[in-house]
Design a protein around this motif. Structure first.
Motif, PDB file in Angstrom:
ATOM      1  N   VAL A 284       0.870  -1.406   0.205  1.00 39.50           N
ATOM      2  CA  VAL A 284      -0.016  -0.222   0.163  1.00 39.50           C
ATOM      3  C   VAL A 284       0.972   1.122   0.001  1.00 39.50           C
ATOM      4  O   VAL A 284       0.599   2.227  -0.805  1.00 39.50           O
ATOM      5  CB  VAL A 284      -1.104  -0.045   1.200  1.00 39.50           C
ATOM      6  N   THR A 285       2.005   1.363   0.794  1.00 41.84           N
ATOM      7  CA  THR A 285       2.920   2.409   0.928  1.00 41.84           C
ATOM      8  C   THR A 285       3.601   2.539  -0.551  1.00 41.84           C
ATOM      9  O   THR A 285       3.544   3.532  -0.877  1.00 41.84           O
ATOM     10  CB  THR A 285       4.076   1.991   1.800  1.00 41.84           C
ATOM     11  N   ALA A 286       3.917   1.477  -1.092  1.00 41.78           N
ATOM     12  CA  ALA A 286       4.438   1.708  -2.639  1.00 41.78           C
ATOM     13  C   ALA A 286       3.509   2.070  -3.510  1.00 41.78           C
ATOM     14  O   ALA A 286       3.851   2.835  -4.350  1.00 41.78           O
ATOM     15  CB  ALA A 286       4.780   0.112  -3.084  1.00 41.78           C
ATOM     16  N   LEU A 287       2.341   1.717  -3.360  1.00 41.46           N
ATOM     17  CA  LEU A 287       1.209   2.264  -4.405  1.00 41.46           C
ATOM     18  C   LEU A 287       0.969   3.798  -4.060  1.00 41.46           C
ATOM     19  O   LEU A 287       0.772   4.415  -5.162  1.00 41.46           O
ATOM     20  CB  LEU A 287      -0.127   1.468  -4.021  1.00 41.46           C
ATOM     21  N   LEU A 288       1.085   4.083  -2.926  1.00 41.03           N
ATOM     22  CA  LEU A 288       0.734   5.577  -2.559  1.00 41.03           C
ATOM     23  C   LEU A 288       2.068   6.201  -3.028  1.00 41.03           C
ATOM     24  O   LEU A 288       1.634   7.402  -3.633  1.00 41.03           O
ATOM     25  CB  LEU A 288       0.677   5.794  -1.098  1.00 41.03           C
TER      26      LEU A 288
END
Length: 143
Positions: A4-8
């Motif tokens: 999720v952090t990478a997506l953001l």
């Protein structure tokens, strides 16, 4: 969580490259409507997670959280490869297909499994994953 952090991060990099993705600039909705929509989306996601029906910032149309995440993942896939962190997005496919941890725990509980056992198994699984990740990271630092 790392996925999720990478997506953001990828989405933010994409926004820097393409200001047309800025909801305040490109939405058909007013800034006040966007605030209301955001609050409602956060509430829906908190209650129903990936199964939540959200409202899109562009025009307020309904979209399932899992579908929106999949859409954004597709949009940032190439950029994440260029930036060297696509591998961190890969777990999202499994999460979208099988549900996140909390959803899997609730499904087990709904199937009659004891809540305490579900949580004990989940804690053990996280500990195993952390140990495996630590081993892989340490191997790559030594190599």
């Amino acid at each position: 969580m790392l996925a999720v952090t990478a997506l953001l991060e990828a989405r933010l990099l994409q926004l820097i490259d393409d200001p047309s993705l800025d909801p305040l600039e490109m939405s058909q909705l007013s800034s006040q409507d966007l605030i209301t929509l955001t609050d409602a989306n956060e509430d829906a996601a908190a209650r129903q997670s990936l199964d939540a029906t959200l409202r899109h910032w562009q025009d307020g149309r309904p979209i399932l959280a899992r579908d929106w995440i999949e859409e954004i993942t597709g949009e940032v896939w190439d950029l994440s490869k260029q930036m060297g962190f696509r591998c961190f997005l890969s777990p999202l496919k499994k999460i979208l297909r099988e549900g996140n941890s909390a959803q899997r725990w609730l499904n087990l509980q709904n199937q009659g499994f004891d809540t305490s056992n579900v949580m004990i198994d989940a804690i053990q699984a996280v500990a195993d994953q952390e140990r495996e990740l630590e081993d892989k990271l340490c191997e790559s630092l030594v190599a």
